[in-house]
Motif scaffolding. Structure first.
Motif, PDB file in Angstrom:
ATOM      1  N   ASP A  97       0.769   2.366 -14.542  1.00  0.00           N
ATOM      2  CA  ASP A  97       0.488   2.389 -13.117  1.00  0.00           C
ATOM      3  C   ASP A  97       1.396   1.388 -12.418  1.00  0.00           C
ATOM      4  OD1 ASP A  97      -1.443   4.280 -13.426  1.00  0.00           O
ATOM      5  OD2 ASP A  97      -3.101   2.850 -13.543  1.00  0.00           O
ATOM      6  N   ASP A  98       2.014   1.813 -11.341  1.00  0.00           N
ATOM      7  CA  ASP A  98       3.017   0.986 -10.699  1.00  0.00           C
ATOM      8  C   ASP A  98       3.051   1.313  -9.218  1.00  0.00           C
ATOM      9  OD1 ASP A  98       5.043  -0.829 -10.401  1.00  0.00           O
ATOM     10  OD2 ASP A  98       6.626   0.509 -11.109  1.00  0.00           O
ATOM     11  N   GLN A  99       3.298   0.290  -8.410  1.00  0.00           N
ATOM     12  CA  GLN A  99       3.453   0.503  -6.969  1.00  0.00           C
ATOM     13  C   GLN A  99       4.337  -0.604  -6.410  1.00  0.00           C
ATOM     14  OE1 GLN A  99       0.518  -0.672  -3.754  1.00  0.00           O
ATOM     15  NE2 GLN A  99       0.066   1.527  -3.859  1.00  0.00           N
ATOM     16  N   THR A 100       5.302  -0.226  -5.610  1.00  0.00           N
ATOM     17  CA  THR A 100       6.149  -1.190  -4.910  1.00  0.00           C
ATOM     18  C   THR A 100       6.202  -0.804  -3.439  1.00  0.00           C
ATOM     19  OG1 THR A 100       7.522  -1.546  -6.868  1.00  0.00           O
ATOM     20  CG2 THR A 100       8.421  -2.263  -4.761  1.00  0.00           C
ATOM     21  N   ASN A 187       4.898  -5.879  -5.399  1.00  0.00           N
ATOM     22  CA  ASN A 187       4.294  -4.918  -6.317  1.00  0.00           C
ATOM     23  C   ASN A 187       2.817  -5.246  -6.538  1.00  0.00           C
ATOM     24  OD1 ASN A 187       4.414  -7.165  -7.986  1.00  0.00           O
ATOM     25  ND2 ASN A 187       5.306  -6.083  -9.734  1.00  0.00           N
ATOM     26  N   ILE A 188       2.239  -6.040  -5.618  1.00  0.00           N
ATOM     27  CA  ILE A 188       0.799  -6.280  -5.624  1.00  0.00           C
ATOM     28  C   ILE A 188       0.118  -5.004  -5.146  1.00  0.00           C
ATOM     29  CG2 ILE A 188      -1.085  -7.648  -4.639  1.00  0.00           C
ATOM     30  CD1 ILE A 188       0.974  -9.930  -4.307  1.00  0.00           C
ATOM     31  N   PHE A 189      -0.675  -4.407  -5.994  1.00  0.00           N
ATOM     32  CA  PHE A 189      -1.208  -3.068  -5.713  1.00  0.00           C
ATOM     33  C   PHE A 189      -2.119  -3.080  -4.494  1.00  0.00           C
ATOM     34  CE2 PHE A 189      -4.012   0.561  -6.093  1.00  0.00           C
ATOM     35  CZ  PHE A 189      -3.129   1.577  -6.450  1.00  0.00           C
ATOM     36  N   GLU A 190      -1.921  -2.076  -3.630  1.00  0.00           N
ATOM     37  CA  GLU A 190      -2.774  -1.861  -2.465  1.00  0.00           C
ATOM     38  C   GLU A 190      -3.300  -0.429  -2.499  1.00  0.00           C
ATOM     39  OE1 GLU A 190      -3.610  -4.007  -0.187  1.00  0.00           O
ATOM     40  OE2 GLU A 190      -2.149  -5.645  -0.380  1.00  0.00           O
ATOM     41  N   ASN A 191      -4.618  -0.257  -2.275  1.00  0.00           N
ATOM     42  CA  ASN A 191      -5.131   1.098  -2.093  1.00  0.00           C
ATOM     43  C   ASN A 191      -4.457   1.728  -0.886  1.00  0.00           C
ATOM     44  OD1 ASN A 191      -6.949   0.910  -4.254  1.00  0.00           O
ATOM     45  ND2 ASN A 191      -8.475  -0.097  -2.959  1.00  0.00           N
ATOM     46  N   HIS A 192      -4.269   3.034  -0.932  1.00  0.00           N
ATOM     47  CA  HIS A 192      -3.525   3.697   0.135  1.00  0.00           C
ATOM     48  C   HIS A 192      -4.093   3.403   1.517  1.00  0.00           C
ATOM     49  CE1 HIS A 192      -2.159   6.793  -3.084  1.00  0.00           C
ATOM     50  NE2 HIS A 192      -1.408   5.729  -3.084  1.00  0.00           N
ATOM     51  N   GLU A 193      -5.414   3.314   1.616  1.00  0.00           N
ATOM     52  CA  GLU A 193      -6.013   3.088   2.929  1.00  0.00           C
ATOM     53  C   GLU A 193      -5.778   1.659   3.429  1.00  0.00           C
ATOM     54  OE1 GLU A 193      -9.365   2.791  -0.163  1.00  0.00           O
ATOM     55  OE2 GLU A 193      -7.620   4.055   0.242  1.00  0.00           O
ATOM     56  N   LYS A 194      -5.366   0.738   2.534  1.00  0.00           N
ATOM     57  CA  LYS A 194      -5.113  -0.649   2.931  1.00  0.00           C
ATOM     58  C   LYS A 194      -3.637  -0.934   3.201  1.00  0.00           C
ATOM     59  CE  LYS A 194      -9.133  -2.660   0.577  1.00  0.00           C
ATOM     60  NZ  LYS A 194      -9.594  -3.668  -0.409  1.00  0.00           N
ATOM     61  N   ILE A 195      -2.760  -0.008   2.832  1.00  0.00           N
ATOM     62  CA  ILE A 195      -1.330  -0.216   3.043  1.00  0.00           C
ATOM     63  C   ILE A 195      -1.001  -0.417   4.519  1.00  0.00           C
ATOM     64  CG2 ILE A 195       0.943   0.891   2.874  1.00  0.00           C
ATOM     65  CD1 ILE A 195       0.072   2.048   0.204  1.00  0.00           C
ATOM     66  N   PRO A 196      -1.578   0.372   5.461  1.00  0.00           N
ATOM     67  CA  PRO A 196      -1.267   0.132   6.878  1.00  0.00           C
ATOM     68  C   PRO A 196      -1.612  -1.275   7.346  1.00  0.00           C
ATOM     69  CG  PRO A 196      -2.318   2.267   6.593  1.00  0.00           C
ATOM     70  CD  PRO A 196      -2.435   1.566   5.278  1.00  0.00           C
ATOM     71  N   ASN A 197      -2.698  -1.855   6.823  1.00  0.00           N
ATOM     72  CA  ASN A 197      -3.071  -3.215   7.209  1.00  0.00           C
ATOM     73  C   ASN A 197      -2.007  -4.216   6.800  1.00  0.00           C
ATOM     74  OD1 ASN A 197      -5.531  -2.284   8.225  1.00  0.00           O
ATOM     75  ND2 ASN A 197      -6.588  -2.601   6.281  1.00  0.00           N
TER      76      ASN A 197
END
Length: 266
Positions: A97-100, A187-197
């Protein structure tokens, strides 16, 4: 440079020749880590403001692709005649699992620019000036519990590296009026709904006239692409000029470019 047991992240700016480090890095991991095969490699950059000032192989994207052609498939993300990003990748099917998340901002507001210049109170300590900026701009509030190492350059400019457990975030600011620029990556993971914040927090600090967002996310059977796409849909005071979803082998990349509305003043 962020070093993990299984990966290395190297970020540079200005006219440094990042790709020239690749052969030596491969020698080091082969000699000291007994690593004979690279699992995956990612290289990306924003379109240059001053491409004529770059050194080989960074003068042209075609030269960069040719330099690493044996490893990479190449992509141009966004409009060629506007702000866009270049991406190269070498990837096998297995992945964690990865997110940037990356936010690239240009034409910062005059009030923002002034904050990133050295002041008498900073004395001769770049670290002391960096700490002042963290506090006065609110950058320290992005991840309050993170370990932060910030530096203010002479006479201006700022760089910061943050660590939160096993993850990182990185900020760089060039405040000169004719080429003002700020970048944020994590790359600190954010839930999609929190990315806009998170994006709103960052752009409220820097007040850019234009900014580009990329969210690079592991593609799993449970991935909700609608949520991923909506995470960079709308931001108050800005008009979305571009939004593109790219599907790679095992990854999704959502790209968005925004410009401040003409009737909104900062």
């Amino acid at each position: 440079m962020f070093v993990y047991p299984h990966k290395l992240i190297l970020k540079t700016c200005g006219t440094t020749t990042l790709l020239a480090a690749i052969p030596r890095l491969l020698e080091i991991v082969s000699q000291y880590c007994n690593c004979r095969k690279i699992w995956r490699v990612f290289y990306s950059r924003k379109s240059f403001m001053f491409p004529e000032r770059q050194l080989h192989p960074h003068k042209d994207w075609k030269d960069e692709v040719a330099y690493l052609d044996q490893h990479f498939a190449a992509y141009t993300v966004g409009k060629v005649n506007d702000d866009h990003c270049h991406n190269n990748r070498n990837n096998h099917k297995y992945h964690d699992d990865d997110q940037t998340i990356e936010i690239l901002m240009t034409e910062l507001s005059p009030a923002t620019i002034r904050k990133f210049y050295r002041k008498p109170v900073d004395e001769d300590s770049g670290g002391k000036g960096g700490t002042r900026i963290d506090r006065e701009t609110g950058l320290i509030n992005l991840y309050p519990s993170a370990l932060l190492d910030s530096y203010l350059f002479e006479p201006c400019g700022y760089s910061s590296n943050g660590l939160l457990k096993d993850n990182y975030f990185n900020i760089h600011v060039t405040p000169e009026v004719d080429c003002s620029y700020a970048s944020f990556e994590t790359n600190i993971f954010e839930n999609h709904e929190k990315i806009p914040n998170l994006i709103n927090q960052v752009i409220n600090i820097f007040e850019p006239r234009k900014f580009t967002v990329t969210v690079f996310n592991t593609n799993t059977p449970n991935t909700d692409k609608k949520l991923l796409i909506s995470s960079i849909s709308n931001f108050w005071g800005y008009v979305r000029k571009d939004k593109i979803l790219y599907e790679f082998d095992g990854y999704d990349l959502i790209f968005g470019h925004f410009e401040r509305e003409k009737n909104v003043k900062i």
